[in-house]
Structure formats: structure tokens, C-alpha cells
Write a protein that holds these residues in place. Sequence first.
Motif, mmCIF file in Angstrom:
data_model
loop_
_atom_site.group_PDB
_atom_site.id
_atom_site.type_symbol
_atom_site.label_atom_id
_atom_site.label_comp_id
_atom_site.label_asym_id
_atom_site.label_seq_id
_atom_site.Cartn_x
_atom_site.Cartn_y
_atom_site.Cartn_z
ATOM 1 N N PHE A 58 -8.731 -4.073 2.705
ATOM 2 C CA PHE A 58 -8.336 -3.319 1.511
ATOM 3 C C PHE A 58 -9.320 -2.186 1.222
ATOM 4 O O PHE A 58 -8.961 -1.195 0.587
ATOM 5 C CB PHE A 58 -8.237 -4.240 0.296
ATOM 6 C CG PHE A 58 -7.623 -3.575 -0.907
ATOM 7 C CD1 PHE A 58 -6.274 -3.278 -0.949
ATOM 8 C CD2 PHE A 58 -8.409 -3.218 -2.006
ATOM 9 C CE1 PHE A 58 -5.696 -2.645 -2.052
ATOM 10 C CE2 PHE A 58 -7.852 -2.598 -3.101
ATOM 11 C CZ PHE A 58 -6.494 -2.312 -3.132
ATOM 12 N N SER A 59 -10.561 -2.304 1.718
ATOM 13 C CA SER A 59 -11.517 -1.218 1.513
ATOM 14 C C SER A 59 -11.038 0.061 2.205
ATOM 15 O O SER A 59 -11.245 1.166 1.698
ATOM 16 C CB SER A 59 -12.898 -1.609 2.042
ATOM 17 O OG SER A 59 -12.876 -1.810 3.448
ATOM 18 N N TYR A 60 -10.349 -0.075 3.355
ATOM 19 C CA TYR A 60 -9.791 1.092 4.037
ATOM 20 C C TYR A 60 -8.574 1.624 3.275
ATOM 21 O O TYR A 60 -8.322 2.836 3.266
ATOM 22 C CB TYR A 60 -9.398 0.734 5.469
ATOM 23 C CG TYR A 60 -10.563 0.250 6.307
ATOM 24 C CD1 TYR A 60 -11.619 1.096 6.619
ATOM 25 C CD2 TYR A 60 -10.611 -1.064 6.776
ATOM 26 C CE1 TYR A 60 -12.696 0.653 7.383
ATOM 27 C CE2 TYR A 60 -11.679 -1.513 7.534
ATOM 28 C CZ TYR A 60 -12.723 -0.657 7.831
ATOM 29 O OH TYR A 60 -13.779 -1.096 8.580
ATOM 30 N N ILE A 61 -7.835 0.718 2.645
ATOM 31 C CA ILE A 61 -6.705 1.136 1.801
ATOM 32 C C ILE A 61 -7.213 1.991 0.646
ATOM 33 O O ILE A 61 -6.664 3.058 0.344
ATOM 34 C CB ILE A 61 -5.953 -0.094 1.245
ATOM 35 C CG1 ILE A 61 -5.405 -0.974 2.372
ATOM 36 C CG2 ILE A 61 -4.854 0.326 0.276
ATOM 37 C CD1 ILE A 61 -4.202 -0.461 3.076
ATOM 38 N N SER A 71 -9.761 7.507 8.047
ATOM 39 C CA SER A 71 -11.041 7.685 8.733
ATOM 40 C C SER A 71 -11.610 6.301 8.994
ATOM 41 O O SER A 71 -12.058 5.616 8.072
ATOM 42 C CB SER A 71 -12.000 8.508 7.865
ATOM 43 O OG SER A 71 -13.226 8.706 8.525
ATOM 44 N N LEU A 72 -11.581 5.879 10.257
ATOM 45 C CA LEU A 72 -11.967 4.523 10.616
ATOM 46 C C LEU A 72 -13.224 4.537 11.486
ATOM 47 O O LEU A 72 -13.486 5.514 12.201
ATOM 48 C CB LEU A 72 -10.829 3.837 11.378
ATOM 49 C CG LEU A 72 -9.496 3.747 10.615
ATOM 50 C CD1 LEU A 72 -8.407 3.232 11.531
ATOM 51 C CD2 LEU A 72 -9.637 2.855 9.385
ATOM 52 N N GLN A 80 -3.182 -3.055 13.902
ATOM 53 C CA GLN A 80 -1.934 -3.722 13.540
ATOM 54 C C GLN A 80 -2.073 -4.476 12.225
ATOM 55 O O GLN A 80 -1.151 -4.454 11.392
ATOM 56 C CB GLN A 80 -1.495 -4.658 14.659
ATOM 57 C CG GLN A 80 -1.063 -3.920 15.925
ATOM 58 C CD GLN A 80 -0.546 -4.854 16.996
ATOM 59 O OE1 GLN A 80 -0.704 -6.077 16.902
ATOM 60 N NE2 GLN A 80 0.076 -4.291 18.021
ATOM 61 N N ARG A 81 -3.223 -5.126 12.026
ATOM 62 C CA ARG A 81 -3.429 -5.853 10.767
ATOM 63 C C ARG A 81 -3.505 -4.888 9.591
ATOM 64 O O ARG A 81 -2.938 -5.155 8.528
ATOM 65 C CB ARG A 81 -4.707 -6.687 10.839
ATOM 66 C CG ARG A 81 -4.624 -7.875 11.778
ATOM 67 C CD ARG A 81 -5.906 -8.676 11.749
ATOM 68 N NE ARG A 81 -6.182 -9.177 10.412
ATOM 69 C CZ ARG A 81 -7.397 -9.339 9.909
ATOM 70 N NH1 ARG A 81 -8.461 -8.996 10.614
ATOM 71 N NH2 ARG A 81 -7.563 -9.808 8.692
ATOM 72 N N LEU A 82 -4.197 -3.759 9.778
ATOM 73 C CA LEU A 82 -4.286 -2.777 8.692
ATOM 74 C C LEU A 82 -2.924 -2.156 8.423
ATOM 75 O O LEU A 82 -2.571 -1.896 7.262
ATOM 76 C CB LEU A 82 -5.307 -1.695 9.051
ATOM 77 C CG LEU A 82 -5.581 -0.641 7.967
ATOM 78 C CD1 LEU A 82 -6.001 -1.294 6.652
ATOM 79 C CD2 LEU A 82 -6.657 0.346 8.433
ATOM 80 N N GLN A 83 -2.137 -1.926 9.471
ATOM 81 C CA GLN A 83 -0.783 -1.406 9.278
ATOM 82 C C GLN A 83 0.062 -2.400 8.492
ATOM 83 O O GLN A 83 0.827 -2.019 7.594
ATOM 84 C CB GLN A 83 -0.127 -1.140 10.633
ATOM 85 C CG GLN A 83 1.287 -0.576 10.527
ATOM 86 C CD GLN A 83 1.931 -0.389 11.884
ATOM 87 O OE1 GLN A 83 1.284 -0.524 12.926
ATOM 88 N NE2 GLN A 83 3.212 -0.079 11.886
ATOM 89 N N ARG A 84 -0.095 -3.687 8.787
ATOM 90 C CA ARG A 84 0.642 -4.719 8.045
ATOM 91 C C ARG A 84 0.231 -4.744 6.573
ATOM 92 O O ARG A 84 1.077 -4.895 5.676
ATOM 93 C CB ARG A 84 0.392 -6.086 8.689
ATOM 94 C CG ARG A 84 1.246 -7.196 8.101
ATOM 95 C CD ARG A 84 1.131 -8.469 8.918
ATOM 96 N NE ARG A 84 -0.225 -9.020 8.862
ATOM 97 C CZ ARG A 84 -0.966 -9.274 9.931
ATOM 98 N NH1 ARG A 84 -0.508 -9.004 11.137
ATOM 99 N NH2 ARG A 84 -2.170 -9.789 9.797
#
Length: 276
Positions: A58-61, A71-72, A80-84
Motif C-alpha cells: 500500500f505504500s506504493y499505492i 516509481s519502483l 502481479q501482487r501490486l497490480q492485484r
Amino acid sequence: MSDRDVVVLSVGGVRFVTRASTLQQFPESRLARMLNDDDEEFKLVNGEFFVDRDGTLFSYIMDFLRTLQVSLPTDFSDYQRLQREAEFYGLYPLADLLSQEHLLKPRLEILEVRFSLQEMQAFFRIFGSCSTTVETLAEQITVFTGQQSGQGWNSPFPSQKLLVPLPLERPSHHDMVFQCGTDYSAGDQFVARYVSIKPDNRKLINGTNVLGLLLDSLLKDGFRLMSTRTVSSEEKVECYSFERMKRPADLTVTVNKAPGSSGVAQAKRSQVQKGK
């Protein structure tokens, strides 16, 4: 709730503090609806919204909502997990960008320096897999030429008035060629070529010194020296191979703020090149 109100979220036990306006970047998202108590997934407990999801991702969200950029870290692998997670929160522009994993992954960059020392001249050829890097390096390197007398050609302090900058040879977008040292002209005169590599202000004529400064500049720029080999013993050609992981350009979502726009349907992709 006004745009200036502070919102506290507890996502999987990780606490986040932000503005309501940040969560409302995409009005149709679940985070925006959460502020209107319109989503049962988000429980309001002691003034904090609680959701049982991955707090680390969620920090990337949150970073995306604050900057509208993806920006990763270079070692990130949970695409895939972040996309989900983005799909769960209803942030479909972000999910769309994450589906293009090849645009977000760092790329391996190869750079090769060939160095040849022949009598009083040194020859350099640089080849790179990324034309942008070669172009940037070409802007840092300047060759100066001028005639010097036989007694003063190797002076470490060349006369500024006698030197003229020369354009680097660019056989292609992926390589460059230049040289330094002296070449016999006529009588007591020599043609001298000095090399300067920014941000160093020195003008160097000795090929070994130029090579050292060039290799040091590449190391400071994030490259790693992978191998050193002799390409041709007869011509004394040495080859230095470098590599580095180059971060991709950040992907940016532009949101249409026009009245009546959902902020999702009007989102579009663009690329923004950041610094190194």
C-alpha cells in the motif's frame, strides 16, 4: 469531509496519514468512496480506517496517489501482487500500467571501452547498448587540439588560446571514437590532442591518465567493471567491459480534471524521464 481534512488508514497494521484530496484523485476508486462510508471493506475504528490488506504494497499505492507516477525500486519483483492490490482499490490506471511489466523493470546496460596505445598517441572507442547513455557520455567528453613546439607539447598546462575543440567521431548512435596525444607535424611542431571529461576541468594529453579518468567516471556513474581483456596483443588493444542496471523512465498518469470527468476513464499514459 473537506479536502484539507487529514485521514488515517491502518492497512494490514501499517499506519498511513494523508489528505482526503490525495485519496480522491480518482473519484470512482474505493479509496474515494471510503470517505463517504460507501464501502464495507473499510472499517472506521477509533477514527482510523482499517482494511485487511498488504500494508507494504500500500505504500506504493500511496506514492502513486501523491505523485501520479509509478516509481519502483530496482529490486522490486511483486508486480502481479501490486497490480492485484491496485485492482482491489479500484485504481485501474495504475493496474493498467503495472500490467506492462516490461516498461517498469530495470534494464541491463552494457558498455565497452577499447583502448590502444601507439607510440605517443592513445585511441579510444566506446560502445554502449543504450544510445542515450552514449549520447550523455559524448556530451561530457571534449577533445581539444592545437600545435605545440617540440619543447612544450607535453606541458601539463596547455595554452588555452592555442586549443580548439574537436567534435567526437560518432560511427553510430551506439559508439564514439576519439584520441589524445601528439602527432608529428613539421619541423619542431607537433599536433597535440588533449581530452577533458566533465565534471573534471583538466585537459589531459597522456592516454593512460585519460583512461584512468574515464574508467573512474563510469564507476561513479553506477557502472561495474566486469572484465578486462587484451583484444589484440600486436596492436596493444585493451577492452574494458562494464554493466549496470538502468532504471526505466517513470510512468505517469495524467488525470483529466474537467467537470464531469471520472478521473479514471480520462486517464492516459505517458513517460517522463527522470535523472539518473
